[in-house]
Design an enzyme around this catalytic site. Sequence first.
Site, PDB file in Angstrom:
ATOM      1  N   SER A 190      47.552  71.380  38.025  1.00 57.69           N
ATOM      2  CA  SER A 190      47.426  71.269  36.571  1.00 57.69           C
ATOM      3  C   SER A 190      45.979  71.434  36.154  1.00 57.69           C
ATOM      4  O   SER A 190      45.050  71.078  36.905  1.00 57.69           O
ATOM      5  CB  SER A 190      47.920  69.881  36.163  1.00 57.69           C
ATOM      6  N   LYS A 198      47.172  64.854  41.188  1.00 56.65           N
ATOM      7  CA  LYS A 198      47.094  66.316  41.330  1.00 56.65           C
ATOM      8  C   LYS A 198      45.835  66.701  42.110  1.00 56.65           C
ATOM      9  O   LYS A 198      45.857  67.602  42.936  1.00 56.65           O
ATOM     10  CB  LYS A 198      47.119  66.991  39.951  1.00 56.65           C
ATOM     11  N   TYR A 223      47.774  60.071  36.938  1.00 61.12           N
ATOM     12  CA  TYR A 223      48.496  61.346  37.061  1.00 61.12           C
ATOM     13  C   TYR A 223      47.537  62.451  37.495  1.00 61.12           C
ATOM     14  O   TYR A 223      47.807  63.197  38.451  1.00 61.12           O
ATOM     15  CB  TYR A 223      49.162  61.713  35.729  1.00 61.12           C
TER      16      TYR A 223
HETATM   17  C1  UD1 Z   1      48.909  66.661  29.807  1.00 59.57           C
HETATM   18  C2  UD1 Z   1      48.005  67.076  30.917  1.00 59.57           C
HETATM   19  C3  UD1 Z   1      48.627  68.193  31.692  1.00 59.57           C
HETATM   20  C4  UD1 Z   1      49.981  67.794  32.165  1.00 59.57           C
HETATM   21  C5  UD1 Z   1      50.829  67.427  30.988  1.00 59.57           C
HETATM   22  C6  UD1 Z   1      52.154  66.940  31.514  1.00 59.57           C
HETATM   23  C7  UD1 Z   1      45.653  66.815  30.530  1.00 59.57           C
HETATM   24  C8  UD1 Z   1      44.441  67.410  29.913  1.00 59.57           C
HETATM   25  N1  UD1 Z   1      46.746  67.528  30.381  1.00 59.57           N
HETATM   26  O1  UD1 Z   1      48.934  67.724  28.892  1.00 59.57           O
HETATM   27  O2  UD1 Z   1      47.837  68.477  32.789  1.00 59.57           O
HETATM   28  O3  UD1 Z   1      50.573  68.831  32.887  1.00 59.57           O
HETATM   29  O4  UD1 Z   1      50.191  66.380  30.267  1.00 59.57           O
HETATM   30  O5  UD1 Z   1      52.784  66.079  30.667  1.00 59.57           O
HETATM   31  O6  UD1 Z   1      45.641  65.772  31.149  1.00 59.57           O
HETATM   32  N2  UD1 Z   1      50.108  65.588  20.846  1.00 59.57           N
HETATM   33  C9  UD1 Z   1      50.230  65.042  19.577  1.00 59.57           C
HETATM   34  N3  UD1 Z   1      51.340  64.316  19.291  1.00 59.57           N
HETATM   35  C10 UD1 Z   1      52.337  64.090  20.206  1.00 59.57           C
HETATM   36  C11 UD1 Z   1      52.212  64.647  21.496  1.00 59.57           C
HETATM   37  C12 UD1 Z   1      51.075  65.384  21.782  1.00 59.57           C
HETATM   38  O7  UD1 Z   1      49.368  65.220  18.737  1.00 59.57           O
HETATM   39  O8  UD1 Z   1      53.319  63.402  19.877  1.00 59.57           O
HETATM   40  C13 UD1 Z   1      48.927  66.400  21.155  1.00 59.57           C
HETATM   41  C14 UD1 Z   1      48.083  65.829  22.271  1.00 59.57           C
HETATM   42  O9  UD1 Z   1      47.151  64.933  21.812  1.00 59.57           O
HETATM   43  C15 UD1 Z   1      47.470  67.119  22.825  1.00 59.57           C
HETATM   44  C16 UD1 Z   1      48.526  68.180  22.583  1.00 59.57           C
HETATM   45  O10 UD1 Z   1      49.380  67.655  21.584  1.00 59.57           O
HETATM   46  O11 UD1 Z   1      46.338  67.457  22.078  1.00 59.57           O
HETATM   47  C17 UD1 Z   1      49.342  68.485  23.806  1.00 59.57           C
HETATM   48  O12 UD1 Z   1      49.811  67.265  24.355  1.00 59.57           O
HETATM   49  P1  UD1 Z   1      50.887  67.211  25.534  1.00 59.57           P
HETATM   50  O13 UD1 Z   1      52.013  68.141  25.245  1.00 59.57           O
HETATM   51  O14 UD1 Z   1      51.218  65.787  25.782  1.00 59.57           O
HETATM   52  O15 UD1 Z   1      50.132  67.827  26.785  1.00 59.57           O
HETATM   53  P2  UD1 Z   1      48.678  67.483  27.363  1.00 59.57           P
HETATM   54  O16 UD1 Z   1      48.333  66.074  27.108  1.00 59.57           O
HETATM   55  O17 UD1 Z   1      47.751  68.536  26.917  1.00 59.57           O
END
Ligand code: UD1
Length: 334
Positions: free
Chosen positions: A126, A155, A151
């Site tokens: 990841s 990895k 997590y």
């Molecule tokens: C994270 C991990 C990634 C992992 C993935 C698996 C990091 C940088 N990334 O991805 O390696 O494979 O989780 O689950 O550690 N968001 C909102 N509202 C929500 C959900 C998400 O605003 O309800 C935003 C988050 O803050 C982020 C983006 O959407 O900015 C993507 O979030 P998400 O889909 O959870 O993935 P990551 O956190 O990027």
Amino acid sequence: MKNILVTGGLGFIGSHTVVSLQEAGFNPVILDNLSNTRETVLDGLEKLMGRRPVFFKGDVNDAGIYDRIVSETGEIAAVIHFAAFKAVGESVEQPLKYYHNNVQGLITLLTAMQKHGINNIVFSSSCTVYGEPDQIPVNEDSPIKPAASPYGATKQMGEIILRDCAWLNTQCLRYFNPIGAHPTGLIGELPLGVPSNLIPYLTQSVAGLRPALTVHGGDYSTTDGTCIRDYIHVCDLADAHVAALNRLLGKSQTSTFEVFNIGTGDGSSVLQVLNAFEAATGKKADYQIGPRRPGDVVAVWADATRAEKVLGWKAKRGLPEMLRDAWNWQTRQV
Ligand code: UD1
């Protein structure tokens, strides 16, 4: 047809990869404990593949399951190892659950592979291994920063273990943010419980199954204040596994451990994703801006030129297609 063991093959990325494997002439053999998916995924796979894939219900930490798989299916040419937990927040609350499944599970798998003379693996890593990057885009030589969560640490540890196993040929794929679904809508992302990832939460919220989305933080140092990620269509990601497998089985590796970023090379903010969703589907996403989520990095996207040069793989699908396919999948859920 070469047998490819796919751990976590009924999960989101695993199930799409199973389809790509069959299309590329491999015989995927699925091992899954159904901890974050349902057995009904097999029905979608059967429709897509024209046959029900071979499935073993079992845990990666069960050493005995590998003896059964080898004795029932015959020689395994390679393993694609997806089976792992991936919720960043949960890993902070229950670190041992993550170390047991993601690290101990990998060790159990590798021990069984060594016993059965299987020395090819594609590993699900990841972009989390880069932590908060100093420079964006990140390439494979960017520094590995301290992990922001257990997590992320699992990895990083997985990569170290695989690098140290000199008897093993490894293709280590560092995924960015996989989203979307198969264009038929027959398979997609099926998280159990409240999704913590952006897209499944968004589509469930728009479908009326969840309250409005909370955007985690609107005061970051980005153009619109929300975090930036590199979203990649899950079918492109699935195809990257076939490209990696062909390199592995074609004995083309120049070292026993090779690592590739698998992303599009484009970053999108959370608000850009919400706007693109509305444009692609005609559905409006209700949201409010909430506090920052602990452990989130501000911005990360891939330099994926190595994968293009060496694997001959490049993402083909753009954000509108990813979001349309994710919504199409959601509308088929009852
Ligand atoms: C994270 C991990 C990634 C992992 C993935 C698996 C990091 C940088 N990334 O991805 O390696 O494979 O989780 O689950 O550690 N968001 C909102 N509202 C929500 C959900 C998400 O605003 O309800 C935003 C988050 O803050 C982020 C983006 O959407 O900015 C993507 O979030 P998400 O889909 O959870 O993935 P990551 O956190 O990027």
